[in-house]
Design a protein around this motif. Structure first.
Motif, mmCIF file in Angstrom:
data_model
loop_
_atom_site.group_PDB
_atom_site.id
_atom_site.type_symbol
_atom_site.label_atom_id
_atom_site.label_comp_id
_atom_site.label_asym_id
_atom_site.label_seq_id
_atom_site.Cartn_x
_atom_site.Cartn_y
_atom_site.Cartn_z
ATOM 1 N N THR A 114 0.870 -1.174 0.000
ATOM 2 C CA THR A 114 0.000 0.000 0.000
ATOM 3 C C THR A 114 0.911 1.231 0.000
ATOM 4 O OG1 THR A 114 -0.068 0.329 2.397
ATOM 5 C CG2 THR A 114 -1.636 -1.266 1.482
ATOM 6 N N ASN A 115 0.312 2.410 -0.009
ATOM 7 C CA ASN A 115 1.116 3.636 0.020
ATOM 8 C C ASN A 115 1.967 3.723 1.278
ATOM 9 O OD1 ASN A 115 0.130 4.496 -2.418
ATOM 10 N ND2 ASN A 115 -1.568 5.647 -1.510
ATOM 11 N N GLU A 116 1.423 3.195 2.399
ATOM 12 C CA GLU A 116 2.117 3.329 3.683
ATOM 13 C C GLU A 116 3.021 2.154 4.009
ATOM 14 O OE1 GLU A 116 -1.261 3.848 3.542
ATOM 15 O OE2 GLU A 116 -1.178 6.036 3.592
ATOM 16 N N THR A 117 2.651 0.969 3.551
ATOM 17 C CA THR A 117 3.382 -0.219 3.990
ATOM 18 C C THR A 117 3.564 -1.233 2.873
ATOM 19 O OG1 THR A 117 1.255 -1.045 4.784
ATOM 20 C CG2 THR A 117 2.772 -0.213 6.458
ATOM 21 N N ASP A 118 4.561 -2.070 3.057
ATOM 22 C CA ASP A 118 4.861 -3.160 2.135
ATOM 23 C C ASP A 118 4.949 -4.413 3.006
ATOM 24 O OD1 ASP A 118 5.884 -4.903 0.297
ATOM 25 O OD2 ASP A 118 7.467 -3.591 -0.425
ATOM 26 N N ILE A 119 4.003 -5.321 2.834
ATOM 27 C CA ILE A 119 3.872 -6.470 3.737
ATOM 28 C C ILE A 119 3.967 -7.786 2.977
ATOM 29 C CG2 ILE A 119 2.249 -7.717 5.265
ATOM 30 C CD1 ILE A 119 1.186 -5.010 6.174
ATOM 31 N N GLU A 120 4.758 -8.703 3.521
ATOM 32 C CA GLU A 120 4.816 -10.054 2.972
ATOM 33 C C GLU A 120 4.671 -11.059 4.115
ATOM 34 O OE1 GLU A 120 7.475 -11.214 -0.433
ATOM 35 O OE2 GLU A 120 8.331 -12.529 1.117
ATOM 36 N N ILE A 121 3.757 -11.997 3.953
ATOM 37 C CA ILE A 121 3.518 -13.024 4.970
ATOM 38 C C ILE A 121 3.606 -14.409 4.340
ATOM 39 C CG2 ILE A 121 1.765 -14.071 6.478
ATOM 40 C CD1 ILE A 121 0.820 -11.368 7.279
ATOM 41 N N THR A 122 4.350 -15.286 4.992
ATOM 42 C CA THR A 122 4.373 -16.700 4.613
ATOM 43 C C THR A 122 3.922 -17.505 5.818
ATOM 44 O OG1 THR A 122 6.196 -16.367 3.060
ATOM 45 C CG2 THR A 122 5.807 -18.618 3.790
ATOM 46 N N GLY A 173 7.627 -0.150 6.607
ATOM 47 C CA GLY A 173 6.731 0.991 6.726
ATOM 48 C C GLY A 173 7.484 2.175 7.287
ATOM 49 N N ASP A 174 7.084 3.374 6.920
ATOM 50 C CA ASP A 174 7.775 4.566 7.396
ATOM 51 C C ASP A 174 7.149 5.028 8.705
ATOM 52 O OD1 ASP A 174 9.399 6.685 7.616
ATOM 53 O OD2 ASP A 174 8.891 7.618 5.702
ATOM 54 N N LEU A 175 7.545 4.368 9.806
ATOM 55 C CA LEU A 175 6.943 4.662 11.107
ATOM 56 C C LEU A 175 7.289 6.065 11.605
ATOM 57 C CD1 LEU A 175 7.394 1.296 13.041
ATOM 58 C CD2 LEU A 175 5.326 2.175 12.019
ATOM 59 N N GLU A 176 8.414 6.612 11.123
ATOM 60 C CA GLU A 176 8.835 7.943 11.591
ATOM 61 C C GLU A 176 7.866 9.017 11.118
ATOM 62 O OE1 GLU A 176 11.365 5.828 10.106
ATOM 63 O OE2 GLU A 176 11.561 5.198 12.191
ATOM 64 N N VAL A 177 7.333 8.874 9.905
ATOM 65 C CA VAL A 177 6.484 9.916 9.329
ATOM 66 C C VAL A 177 5.196 10.089 10.130
ATOM 67 C CG1 VAL A 177 5.181 10.642 7.290
ATOM 68 C CG2 VAL A 177 7.418 9.591 7.016
ATOM 69 N N ASP A 178 4.479 9.002 10.325
ATOM 70 C CA ASP A 178 3.203 9.093 11.028
ATOM 71 C C ASP A 178 2.978 7.765 11.731
ATOM 72 O OD1 ASP A 178 0.649 9.276 11.922
ATOM 73 O OD2 ASP A 178 -0.230 9.978 10.060
#
Length: 202
Positions: A14-22, A61-66
């Motif tokens: 997504t715009n905020e995060t990039d997630i991969e799950i196995t 994810g860019d936790l620093e931004v928001d």
């Protein structure tokens, strides 16, 4: 012995995060989890360990931004992706028990959890949480996470707090009870030769 392990990998950006799950439903409880949220890592590792699922979760994810926005987004997307991974790993659901339940204690907390892998998403989450935050984890995320999992995994999930004062214990008992109930529901029963439904499909 399970020759063809029931595993799946899902990737979502997504715009905020990039997630991969196995996930490997027939694993040994090995977890490799990095969400950027310490308490969430702890919960997902507990889920893997107690459900005997091998679980890899990678979040960029860019936790620093928001911080809050990313945590909320991460929690919901993580739930969606985990649910999709479980659904994919289950395949045609042949020979699975389908139902799983437990009443799980953790100190003063007592959580009832029941699952039906019915193909119909429905969540009943009746767990009062009073503290707004546990570390940098928003306690309201707990319901959002499980709602997202049930929606994408197409499962019926009931989670009810019977007792509990400490939100850390309540939330952790939620994740552990979910793990144990799901482990039971996805387990193979050789006496179920097809799909456990009069309709022949779930």
């Amino acid at each position: 012995t399970m020759d063809n392990k029931r595993t799946a990998t899902i990737h979502r950006k997504t715009n905020e995060t990039d997630i991969e799950i196995t996930i490997n439903l027939d694993g040994a409880g090995k977890g490799d989890v990095s969400t950027g949220i310490g308490f969430f890592d702890h919960m997902l590792l507990s889920f893997a360990r107690h459900g005997l699922f091998d679980l890899t979760v990678k979040v960029k994810g860019d936790l620093e931004v928001d911080c809050h926005h990313t945590i909320e987004d991460t929690g919901i997307v993580l739930g969606i992706v985990l649910g999709e991974a479980v659904k994919k790993a289950l395949g045609d659901k042949k020979s699975i028990r389908r139902y799983g339940d437990i009443i799980l204690p953790m100190d003063e907390a007592l959580i009832l959890c029941a699952i039906d892998l019915s193909g119909r998403p429905y969540l009943v989450f009746d767990c009062d949480l009073t503290a707004p935050m546990i570390g940098e984890y928003d306690t309201q995320m707990t319901r959002e996470f499980f709602y997202a999992v049930t929606s994408s995994a197409k499962m019926n999930l009931h989670m009810k707090k019977i007792d509990g004062i400490n939100d850390h214990h309540i939330v952790e008992a939620c994740f552990k009870s979910f793990a144990k109930s799901l482990m039971e529901a996805v387990s193979i029963n050789p006496r179920i030769t097809d799909v456990l439904s009069t309709k022949g499909t779930i």
